[in-house]
Design a protein around this motif. Sequence first.
Motif, PDB file in Angstrom:
ATOM      1  N   UNK A 194       0.815  -1.170   0.085  1.00  0.00           N
ATOM      2  CA  UNK A 194      -0.003   0.054  -0.019  1.00  0.00           C
ATOM      3  C   UNK A 194       0.867   1.140  -0.087  1.00  0.00           C
ATOM      4  N   UNK A 195       1.909   1.189   0.747  1.00  0.00           N
ATOM      5  CA  UNK A 195       2.873   2.433   0.789  1.00  0.00           C
ATOM      6  C   UNK A 195       3.462   2.489  -0.505  1.00  0.00           C
ATOM      7  N   UNK A 196       3.885   1.630  -0.914  1.00  0.00           N
ATOM      8  CA  UNK A 196       4.772   1.534  -2.453  1.00  0.00           C
ATOM      9  C   UNK A 196       3.537   2.099  -3.590  1.00  0.00           C
ATOM     10  N   UNK A 197       2.432   1.809  -3.376  1.00  0.00           N
ATOM     11  CA  UNK A 197       1.403   2.243  -4.259  1.00  0.00           C
ATOM     12  C   UNK A 197       1.155   3.664  -4.164  1.00  0.00           C
ATOM     13  N   UNK A 198       1.077   4.177  -2.956  1.00  0.00           N
ATOM     14  CA  UNK A 198       1.050   5.420  -2.643  1.00  0.00           C
ATOM     15  C   UNK A 198       1.939   6.431  -3.177  1.00  0.00           C
ATOM     16  N   UNK A 199       3.463   5.834  -2.964  1.00  0.00           N
ATOM     17  CA  UNK A 199       4.494   6.443  -3.428  1.00  0.00           C
ATOM     18  C   UNK A 199       4.444   6.538  -5.027  1.00  0.00           C
ATOM     19  N   UNK A 200       3.935   5.312  -5.611  1.00  0.00           N
ATOM     20  CA  UNK A 200       3.862   5.545  -7.175  1.00  0.00           C
ATOM     21  C   UNK A 200       2.889   6.458  -7.825  1.00  0.00           C
TER      22      UNK A 200
END
Length: 75
Positions: free
Chosen positions: A5-11
């Motif tokens: 979820x954090x990676x997706x938010x960063x993306x």
Amino acid sequence: MKEAACWTSWQRRQRRRADLQWSRQRADLWNGFRGRVAEWFGRGDAVRESRELERLDRSASELSTAGQDEVERLV
């Protein structure tokens, strides 16, 4: 799952930044292009140049709000 979820938010943040940067570049390109075209058609006359800028802006506005069928007709 939280890492994903954090990676997706960063993306998403990176994508928004890239979109904003492209939007700024596109605006800069358009402004440069319209200025050069107005100079060319204005032939050194400031009044004519101003009218050409207005005409280019109207055309851009019409194209940006037109549907696909209308764009094909206008172009």
